[in-house]
Scaffold this active site. Sequence first.
Site, PDB file in Angstrom:
ATOM      1  N   CYS A 129     -57.396  56.999  11.464  1.00  0.00           N
ATOM      2  CA  CYS A 129     -58.293  56.556  12.176  1.00  0.00           C
ATOM      3  C   CYS A 129     -59.554  57.811  11.989  1.00  0.00           C
ATOM      4  O   CYS A 129     -60.220  58.173  11.586  1.00  0.00           O
ATOM      5  CB  CYS A 129     -58.355  55.544  13.463  1.00  0.00           C
ATOM      6  SG  CYS A 129     -57.459  56.764  14.784  1.00  0.00           S
ATOM      7  N   GLY A 170     -55.335  36.756  19.455  1.00  0.00           N
ATOM      8  CA  GLY A 170     -56.253  37.950  19.648  1.00  0.00           C
ATOM      9  C   GLY A 170     -57.334  37.709  20.330  1.00  0.00           C
ATOM     10  O   GLY A 170     -58.324  38.264  20.844  1.00  0.00           O
ATOM     11  N   GLU A 198     -64.395  53.985   5.196  1.00  0.00           N
ATOM     12  CA  GLU A 198     -63.265  54.641   5.753  1.00  0.00           C
ATOM     13  C   GLU A 198     -62.251  54.020   4.665  1.00  0.00           C
ATOM     14  O   GLU A 198     -61.908  52.500   4.688  1.00  0.00           O
ATOM     15  CB  GLU A 198     -62.529  53.643   6.816  1.00  0.00           C
ATOM     16  CG  GLU A 198     -61.691  53.671   7.898  1.00  0.00           C
ATOM     17  CD  GLU A 198     -61.190  53.882   8.888  1.00  0.00           C
ATOM     18  OE1 GLU A 198     -61.768  52.589   8.959  1.00  0.00           O
ATOM     19  OE2 GLU A 198     -60.897  54.715   9.446  1.00  0.00           O
ATOM     20  N   GLU A 241     -56.302  33.835  16.749  1.00  0.00           N
ATOM     21  CA  GLU A 241     -55.663  33.165  17.421  1.00  0.00           C
ATOM     22  C   GLU A 241     -55.445  33.444  18.615  1.00  0.00           C
ATOM     23  O   GLU A 241     -56.418  33.748  19.547  1.00  0.00           O
ATOM     24  CB  GLU A 241     -54.399  32.142  16.638  1.00  0.00           C
ATOM     25  CG  GLU A 241     -53.961  31.078  16.587  1.00  0.00           C
ATOM     26  CD  GLU A 241     -52.596  31.029  16.155  1.00  0.00           C
ATOM     27  OE1 GLU A 241     -52.677  29.878  16.144  1.00  0.00           O
ATOM     28  OE2 GLU A 241     -52.326  31.458  14.995  1.00  0.00           O
ATOM     29  N   GLY A 278     -55.304  37.607  14.664  1.00  0.00           N
ATOM     30  CA  GLY A 278     -56.406  37.953  14.926  1.00  0.00           C
ATOM     31  C   GLY A 278     -57.499  36.862  16.062  1.00  0.00           C
ATOM     32  O   GLY A 278     -57.400  36.904  16.817  1.00  0.00           O
ATOM     33  N   LYS A 291     -51.834  42.411  22.980  1.00  0.00           N
ATOM     34  CA  LYS A 291     -51.371  41.802  21.604  1.00  0.00           C
ATOM     35  C   LYS A 291     -51.277  43.305  20.826  1.00  0.00           C
ATOM     36  O   LYS A 291     -52.309  43.022  20.362  1.00  0.00           O
ATOM     37  CB  LYS A 291     -52.701  40.532  21.226  1.00  0.00           C
ATOM     38  CG  LYS A 291     -52.051  39.894  19.924  1.00  0.00           C
ATOM     39  CD  LYS A 291     -53.360  38.949  18.693  1.00  0.00           C
ATOM     40  CE  LYS A 291     -53.866  39.993  18.077  1.00  0.00           C
ATOM     41  NZ  LYS A 291     -52.982  40.852  17.013  1.00  0.00           N
ATOM     42  N   GLY A 300     -49.083  37.742  17.171  1.00  0.00           N
ATOM     43  CA  GLY A 300     -49.661  36.765  16.805  1.00  0.00           C
ATOM     44  C   GLY A 300     -50.871  37.578  15.987  1.00  0.00           C
ATOM     45  O   GLY A 300     -51.071  38.825  16.297  1.00  0.00           O
TER      46      GLY A 300
HETATM   47  P1  NAI Z   1     -58.310  44.954  12.075  1.00  0.00           P
HETATM   48  O1  NAI Z   1     -59.346  45.151  13.367  1.00  0.00           O
HETATM   49  O2  NAI Z   1     -58.895  43.500  11.297  1.00  0.00           O
HETATM   50  O3  NAI Z   1     -56.990  44.649  13.149  1.00  0.00           O
HETATM   51  C1  NAI Z   1     -57.202  45.108  14.632  1.00  0.00           C
HETATM   52  C2  NAI Z   1     -55.815  44.265  15.342  1.00  0.00           C
HETATM   53  O4  NAI Z   1     -57.010  43.385  15.930  1.00  0.00           O
HETATM   54  C3  NAI Z   1     -55.338  43.498  15.159  1.00  0.00           C
HETATM   55  O5  NAI Z   1     -54.165  42.902  16.002  1.00  0.00           O
HETATM   56  C4  NAI Z   1     -56.046  41.973  14.787  1.00  0.00           C
HETATM   57  O6  NAI Z   1     -54.626  41.307  15.102  1.00  0.00           O
HETATM   58  C5  NAI Z   1     -56.763  42.410  16.044  1.00  0.00           C
HETATM   59  N1  NAI Z   1     -58.005  40.919  15.359  1.00  0.00           N
HETATM   60  C6  NAI Z   1     -57.974  40.726  14.134  1.00  0.00           C
HETATM   61  N2  NAI Z   1     -59.043  39.702  13.891  1.00  0.00           N
HETATM   62  C7  NAI Z   1     -59.642  39.722  15.881  1.00  0.00           C
HETATM   63  C8  NAI Z   1     -60.361  38.719  16.506  1.00  0.00           C
HETATM   64  N3  NAI Z   1     -61.706  38.208  16.097  1.00  0.00           N
HETATM   65  N4  NAI Z   1     -60.585  38.700  17.708  1.00  0.00           N
HETATM   66  C9  NAI Z   1     -59.567  39.558  18.370  1.00  0.00           C
HETATM   67  N5  NAI Z   1     -58.589  40.398  17.299  1.00  0.00           N
HETATM   68  C10 NAI Z   1     -58.857  40.455  16.101  1.00  0.00           C
HETATM   69  O7  NAI Z   1     -57.966  45.495  11.086  1.00  0.00           O
HETATM   70  P2  NAI Z   1     -56.953  45.734   9.808  1.00  0.00           P
HETATM   71  O8  NAI Z   1     -57.793  44.459   9.501  1.00  0.00           O
HETATM   72  O9  NAI Z   1     -55.427  45.513   9.540  1.00  0.00           O
HETATM   73  O10 NAI Z   1     -57.456  46.746   8.935  1.00  0.00           O
HETATM   74  C11 NAI Z   1     -59.172  46.714   8.540  1.00  0.00           C
HETATM   75  C12 NAI Z   1     -59.780  47.990   8.129  1.00  0.00           C
HETATM   76  O11 NAI Z   1     -59.289  48.582   9.215  1.00  0.00           O
HETATM   77  C13 NAI Z   1     -58.715  49.197   8.097  1.00  0.00           C
HETATM   78  O12 NAI Z   1     -58.250  49.185   6.343  1.00  0.00           O
HETATM   79  C14 NAI Z   1     -58.901  49.966   8.074  1.00  0.00           C
HETATM   80  O13 NAI Z   1     -60.004  50.682   7.638  1.00  0.00           O
HETATM   81  C15 NAI Z   1     -60.006  49.810   9.459  1.00  0.00           C
HETATM   82  N6  NAI Z   1     -58.543  50.291  10.638  1.00  0.00           N
HETATM   83  C16 NAI Z   1     -58.880  51.115  11.188  1.00  0.00           C
HETATM   84  C17 NAI Z   1     -57.994  51.532  12.540  1.00  0.00           C
HETATM   85  C18 NAI Z   1     -57.765  52.426  13.621  1.00  0.00           C
HETATM   86  O14 NAI Z   1     -57.678  53.095  14.216  1.00  0.00           O
HETATM   87  N7  NAI Z   1     -59.649  52.438  14.340  1.00  0.00           N
HETATM   88  C19 NAI Z   1     -56.785  50.654  12.785  1.00  0.00           C
HETATM   89  C20 NAI Z   1     -56.793  49.400  11.758  1.00  0.00           C
HETATM   90  C21 NAI Z   1     -56.989  49.487  10.756  1.00  0.00           C
END
Ligand code: NAI
Length: 502
Positions: free
Chosen positions: A294, A221, A394, A219, A217, A185, A215
Amino acid sequence: MNNRNLAGAVPDVALKPRYLPFVDGKFTASSDEVFPAVNPATGEHLADLTRGNSRDIDAAVAAATAAFPSWAATRVEERCAMLLKLADALEGDAERLALIDSLDIGRRVFETTIDHTIAVGQFRFFAAAAVTHSGWNRSIPGGWALAKREPYGVCGQIIPWNVPAIMTAFKIAPALAAGNTVVLKPDENASLSTMELCAHVAEIFPPGVVNVVPGFGEEAGAALTAHPGVAKLAFTGSSEVGRLVSHAGAERLVPVTLELGGKSPNIVFPDVQDLDALVDNVAFAATYCNGQSCLAGTRLFVHDDVYDRFLGKLVEAFRRMKVGSPLDPATTISCLVSGEQGEKVLGYVDIGRNEGAELLVGGNRVAVPGNEHGWFVEPTLFAVDNQMRIAQEEIFGPVLSVLRWNDFDTMIAEANDVRYGLAAGLYTNDLANAMRAADALQAGSVWVNQYFNMVDGSPFGGHKESGIGSELCAETLNMYTHLKSVTLAAQLPQPFYLPPAA
Ligand code: NAI
Ligand code: MG
């Protein structure tokens, strides 16, 4: 195709009006519900994506489950030949795909082009590594003890938006090379180049080996992480969601690898000579991807002896960086991925001011003509205490915190005093200092006299709360396989257990 487009004309990257989930080798959806892919700089609507739901995930897992036995039984050389073909196809399409990423997430083309080069390298690396990947064996009296490495089955993979091409390759390449099938996803902010990759996959791989469901997260995810047909989970993203994925894995007792956030120290020793080259690398470490990385080097420890001279140059460099359109080749800092991310970053600038950090340069949103929709944030430098929130959390934007140091042990203790442990950089010509620091730093990657150098094959993964497991390396193949021990004897042992028959 080139990167001009300064006049605002949309480059033709041949986007489809609508992207359906890629399931069982076909583009097919269970519903007509869509969400938009939007250019974050201009607000322009780029395409629609199916809002994948649990029925799409069910179909994808069913396809991956059906494809698994014959994929796992395919000779590794054949699987790897397909990965090499995919690498070639992506390389041939890289210019277009990089431009698609720039339009989709607001990063400049210079960077998204590098993403695709790294992604192609991953497919080639794992194609090579899988051929020599093996278990263990040993001869025993009258036979052999051996351990095979077997794929898990269907891998559920969830990736973020910051470097979509790299993330897709990091997840798909090792899983397939090891003989697994995949349901991936992509992130709701950055799905287009991954959906475009599916068109190449369709030409090369058997149906069902790779499935991609766009889609949200909560949903698609969540449906993927909870699915009983998924045998292994891999996630990159925020620590908050990483915990949820880890819980979902615990619930069904399936292994989970996680690559989460970071707040990485970057350390300047007093002996560094070339301050201009140093300023360049430190700025690169902190603001590449507009800081949405990251492994960004966002806590800069500068030795007292060079602090004033170096900081003067760094502030000047931050002023010099051009904040501009993602498509303008002169741009250094472009657009953050979304308004949500923009507000988060500027929120941290306020937090920094309020907690008494000294703002040295930057801190404002910038209006970029023709891109008024976008969240462009000036490269920002704060002098901080290590306990401040902007030094600990972060931010995921172009915000660098600077600390002054004097005593090696105190500096290392501060560098390690953070919940994350993804990466670290250090600059010195003194080998003893470099070795001492590399040993003492709690980080999954340490770069000396450079930053961000992701060599294919070198492990990449987090210590502490930055994650579990390593990507990019041969060890990754271990994480996509489990061991099966098989012990062989040429003949039955002489009876030794039961009392002799009367
Ligand atoms: P996120 O962790 O919410 O999103 C990453 C992925 O997880 C997306 O594909 C999303 O659809 C999915 N996701 C979200 N909720 C989920 C759930 N309950 N079950 C399964 N999958 C789920 O990251 P977001 O909200 O885009 O960014 C928030 C913060 O996270 C950023 O400001 C940053 O600090 C950090 N981040 C860190 C990353 C890294 O490479 N370590 C990458 C992106 C964000
Ligand atoms: Mg989120």
